[in-house]
Each structure stands twice: as structure tokens, then as C-alpha cells.
Design a protein around this motif. Structure first.
Motif, PDB file in Angstrom:
ATOM      1  N   ARG A   3      28.633  34.317  40.845  1.00 22.77           N
ATOM      2  CA  ARG A   3      27.990  35.527  41.380  1.00 22.77           C
ATOM      3  C   ARG A   3      29.071  36.238  42.172  1.00 22.77           C
ATOM      4  O   ARG A   3      29.520  37.363  42.043  1.00 22.77           O
ATOM      5  N   THR A   4      29.915  35.562  42.970  1.00 25.25           N
ATOM      6  CA  THR A   4      30.913  36.160  43.693  1.00 25.25           C
ATOM      7  C   THR A   4      31.996  36.801  42.776  1.00 25.25           C
ATOM      8  O   THR A   4      32.340  37.806  42.901  1.00 25.25           O
ATOM      9  N   MET A   5      32.351  35.897  41.820  1.00 29.66           N
ATOM     10  CA  MET A   5      33.496  36.366  40.696  1.00 29.66           C
ATOM     11  C   MET A   5      33.114  37.549  40.163  1.00 29.66           C
ATOM     12  O   MET A   5      33.996  38.451  39.498  1.00 29.66           O
ATOM     13  N   GLY A   6      31.574  38.019  39.872  1.00 33.79           N
ATOM     14  CA  GLY A   6      31.389  39.124  39.161  1.00 33.79           C
ATOM     15  C   GLY A   6      31.917  40.388  39.965  1.00 33.79           C
ATOM     16  O   GLY A   6      32.166  41.469  39.359  1.00 33.79           O
ATOM     17  N   GLY A   7      32.337  40.350  41.021  1.00 33.40           N
ATOM     18  CA  GLY A   7      32.842  41.346  41.971  1.00 33.40           C
ATOM     19  C   GLY A   7      34.408  41.657  41.347  1.00 33.40           C
ATOM     20  O   GLY A   7      34.771  43.087  41.821  1.00 33.40           O
ATOM     21  N   LEU A   8      34.973  40.858  40.434  1.00 33.28           N
ATOM     22  CA  LEU A   8      36.346  41.225  39.929  1.00 33.28           C
ATOM     23  C   LEU A   8      36.124  41.862  38.564  1.00 33.28           C
ATOM     24  O   LEU A   8      37.346  42.310  38.155  1.00 33.28           O
ATOM     25  N   SER A   9      34.984  41.854  38.150  1.00 35.58           N
ATOM     26  CA  SER A   9      34.838  42.637  36.978  1.00 35.58           C
ATOM     27  C   SER A   9      35.294  43.872  36.743  1.00 35.58           C
ATOM     28  O   SER A   9      35.165  44.830  37.858  1.00 35.58           O
ATOM     29  N   GLU A  10      35.794  44.164  35.532  1.00 39.44           N
ATOM     30  CA  GLU A  10      36.256  45.835  35.404  1.00 39.44           C
ATOM     31  C   GLU A  10      37.404  46.268  36.405  1.00 39.44           C
ATOM     32  O   GLU A  10      37.246  47.489  36.810  1.00 39.44           O
ATOM     33  N   GLY A  11      38.251  45.475  36.809  1.00 43.08           N
ATOM     34  CA  GLY A  11      39.206  45.914  37.652  1.00 43.08           C
ATOM     35  C   GLY A  11      38.974  45.810  39.148  1.00 43.08           C
ATOM     36  O   GLY A  11      38.818  47.095  39.727  1.00 43.08           O
ATOM     37  N   VAL A  12      38.591  44.941  39.528  1.00 39.66           N
ATOM     38  CA  VAL A  12      38.254  44.844  40.943  1.00 39.66           C
ATOM     39  C   VAL A  12      37.108  45.783  41.456  1.00 39.66           C
ATOM     40  O   VAL A  12      37.549  46.810  41.879  1.00 39.66           O
ATOM     41  N   GLY A  13      35.665  45.380  41.473  1.00 41.87           N
ATOM     42  CA  GLY A  13      34.923  46.260  42.153  1.00 41.87           C
ATOM     43  C   GLY A  13      34.690  47.294  40.951  1.00 41.87           C
ATOM     44  O   GLY A  13      33.997  48.358  41.376  1.00 41.87           O
ATOM     45  N   PHE A  14      34.779  47.153  39.653  1.00 42.21           N
ATOM     46  CA  PHE A  14      34.354  48.262  38.594  1.00 42.21           C
ATOM     47  C   PHE A  14      35.390  49.422  38.877  1.00 42.21           C
ATOM     48  O   PHE A  14      34.964  50.461  38.509  1.00 42.21           O
ATOM     49  N   ALA A  15      36.426  49.408  39.559  1.00 38.82           N
ATOM     50  CA  ALA A  15      37.345  50.614  40.008  1.00 38.82           C
ATOM     51  C   ALA A  15      38.301  50.883  38.926  1.00 38.82           C
ATOM     52  O   ALA A  15      39.061  51.706  39.066  1.00 38.82           O
ATOM     53  N   GLY A  16      38.577  49.999  38.030  1.00 39.27           N
ATOM     54  CA  GLY A  16      39.491  50.184  37.095  1.00 39.27           C
ATOM     55  C   GLY A  16      40.935  49.628  37.415  1.00 39.27           C
ATOM     56  O   GLY A  16      42.287  49.819  36.879  1.00 39.27           O
ATOM     57  N   ASP A  17      41.069  48.997  38.654  1.00 35.12           N
ATOM     58  CA  ASP A  17      42.348  48.705  39.256  1.00 35.12           C
ATOM     59  C   ASP A  17      42.740  47.203  38.669  1.00 35.12           C
ATOM     60  O   ASP A  17      42.376  46.894  37.247  1.00 35.12           O
ATOM     61  N   THR A  18      43.438  46.366  39.177  1.00 35.51           N
ATOM     62  CA  THR A  18      43.670  44.992  38.694  1.00 35.51           C
ATOM     63  C   THR A  18      42.626  44.356  37.955  1.00 35.51           C
ATOM     64  O   THR A  18      41.819  44.187  38.378  1.00 35.51           O
ATOM     65  N   CYS A  19      43.266  43.757  36.749  1.00 37.26           N
ATOM     66  CA  CYS A  19      42.085  43.125  35.790  1.00 37.26           C
ATOM     67  C   CYS A  19      41.608  42.067  36.456  1.00 37.26           C
ATOM     68  O   CYS A  19      42.259  41.063  37.308  1.00 37.26           O
ATOM     69  N   GLY A  20      40.338  41.896  36.492  1.00 34.97           N
ATOM     70  CA  GLY A  20      39.635  40.631  37.079  1.00 34.97           C
ATOM     71  C   GLY A  20      39.876  39.367  36.225  1.00 34.97           C
ATOM     72  O   GLY A  20      39.693  38.303  37.059  1.00 34.97           O
ATOM     73  N   ALA A  21      40.723  39.231  35.167  1.00 30.82           N
ATOM     74  CA  ALA A  21      41.028  38.088  34.338  1.00 30.82           C
ATOM     75  C   ALA A  21      42.168  37.580  35.340  1.00 30.82           C
ATOM     76  O   ALA A  21      42.363  36.160  35.804  1.00 30.82           O
ATOM     77  N   LEU A  22      43.198  38.433  36.015  1.00 31.48           N
ATOM     78  CA  LEU A  22      44.215  38.073  36.811  1.00 31.48           C
ATOM     79  C   LEU A  22      43.921  37.762  38.046  1.00 31.48           C
ATOM     80  O   LEU A  22      44.080  36.479  38.542  1.00 31.48           O
ATOM     81  N   THR A  23      42.798  38.490  38.726  1.00 30.24           N
ATOM     82  CA  THR A  23      42.349  38.096  40.097  1.00 30.24           C
ATOM     83  C   THR A  23      41.604  36.763  40.018  1.00 30.24           C
ATOM     84  O   THR A  23      41.670  35.988  40.873  1.00 30.24           O
ATOM     85  N   GLY A  24      40.841  36.612  38.901  1.00 30.18           N
ATOM     86  CA  GLY A  24      39.863  35.456  38.596  1.00 30.18           C
ATOM     87  C   GLY A  24      40.740  34.071  38.251  1.00 30.18           C
ATOM     88  O   GLY A  24      40.546  33.248  38.927  1.00 30.18           O
ATOM     89  N   GLY A  25      42.128  34.480  37.908  1.00 28.63           N
ATOM     90  CA  GLY A  25      43.186  33.218  37.604  1.00 28.63           C
ATOM     91  C   GLY A  25      43.591  32.957  39.062  1.00 28.63           C
ATOM     92  O   GLY A  25      43.615  31.588  39.100  1.00 28.63           O
ATOM     93  N   CYS A  26      44.058  33.640  39.881  1.00 26.38           N
ATOM     94  CA  CYS A  26      44.450  33.488  41.127  1.00 26.38           C
ATOM     95  C   CYS A  26      43.228  32.734  41.869  1.00 26.38           C
ATOM     96  O   CYS A  26      43.744  31.852  42.793  1.00 26.38           O
ATOM     97  N   CYS A  27      42.044  33.198  41.729  1.00 24.57           N
ATOM     98  CA  CYS A  27      40.973  32.459  42.624  1.00 24.57           C
ATOM     99  C   CYS A  27      40.821  31.016  41.852  1.00 24.57           C
ATOM    100  O   CYS A  27      40.678  30.011  42.801  1.00 24.57           O
ATOM    101  N   LEU A  28      40.955  30.696  40.556  1.00 24.38           N
ATOM    102  CA  LEU A  28      41.068  29.753  40.124  1.00 24.38           C
ATOM    103  C   LEU A  28      42.082  28.587  40.673  1.00 24.38           C
ATOM    104  O   LEU A  28      42.006  27.487  41.128  1.00 24.38           O
ATOM    105  N   LEU A  29      43.467  29.365  40.637  1.00 21.55           N
ATOM    106  CA  LEU A  29      44.364  28.608  41.046  1.00 21.55           C
ATOM    107  C   LEU A  29      44.074  28.131  42.728  1.00 21.55           C
ATOM    108  O   LEU A  29      44.323  26.789  43.072  1.00 21.55           O
ATOM    109  N   SER A  30      43.596  29.054  43.523  1.00 21.49           N
ATOM    110  CA  SER A  30      43.346  28.729  44.977  1.00 21.49           C
ATOM    111  C   SER A  30      42.253  27.632  45.041  1.00 21.49           C
ATOM    112  O   SER A  30      42.251  26.945  45.953  1.00 21.49           O
TER     113      SER A  30
END
Length: 105
Positions: A3-30
Motif C-alpha cells: 500500500r505504501t509503494m502505491g504512493g510512488l505511482s505515476e511519478g511520486v504521488g501522481f505528480a509526473g515527477d521521478t518515475c515510481g519504478a526508479l524510486t521503487g527500485g531505490c526502496c527495494l535496495l534499501s
């Protein structure tokens, strides 16, 4: 966590910014290499892995003109159907490669 990761969708909070795939990948590494407890230290390679992922992603998405959701989708939400699954899979595979390379998996 899902549920938390859903906030990364469509560019961090649906704002079109940094791709959620990238931020999600950073979270996976973390998840595997980041600090988890107050007295715990992050893995010495954590920040290097994150930087490597980001640089790789910028190169991977260069054909779209950038690493933001807005650039990747290029103003057409239909591109989401074709591009997002491919990006998510590629980021996941890169994360696995980075983690395996440091024997964290």
C-alpha cells in the motif's frame, strides 16, 4: 508495504515527477541494504548501489528524454500500458543484479 509503494505511482504521488519504478527500485535496495534498526548501520555499498541504479535508469530512459513519468509517458497515458511494465521489470532485474553483485541475496 504494498500500500505504501502505491504512493510512488505515476511519478511520486501522481505528480509526473521521478518515475515510481526508479524510486521503487531505490526502496527495494534499501529493504536489503538500508538501515533497519536504530543501532544498525546501512550496508557499506548501499549508497553506491543506489547511485548506480539512478545512473543506469537515466541512461535506460534517455530515449524518452528523461527519467520523469511526464517525460516517459510523453503526454499520452496510453504509453503507461506499454512502457511502465517494461520499466518496472528492468529496474527489478537491475536491483537483483546489484544485490547479487554484493552478495546480499
Amino acid at each position: 508495504l504494498i500500500r505504501t509503494m502505491g504512493g510512488l505511482s505515476e511519478g511520486v504521488g501522481f505528480a509526473g515527477d521521478t518515475c515510481g519504478a526508479l524510486t521503487g527500485g531505490c526502496c527495494l535496495l534499501s529493504y536489503f541494504a538500508g538501515k533497519g534498526e536504530p543501532d544498525e548501520l546501512e550496508h557499506p555499498e548501499f549508497r553506491a548501489m543506489t547511485s548506480e541504479l539512478i545512473e543506469w535508469f537515466k541512461g535506460y530512459t534517455a530515449e524518452y528524454g528523461g527519467h520523469t513519468c511526464e517525460r516517459i509517458l510523453q503526454g499520452d497515458r496510453r504509453n503507461r500500458i506499454q512502457r511502465c511494465p517494461v520499466l518496472i521489470q528492468a529496474v527489478f532485474e537491475k536491483c537483483i543484479e546489484l544485490l547479487n553483485g554484493r552478495e546480499l541475496l
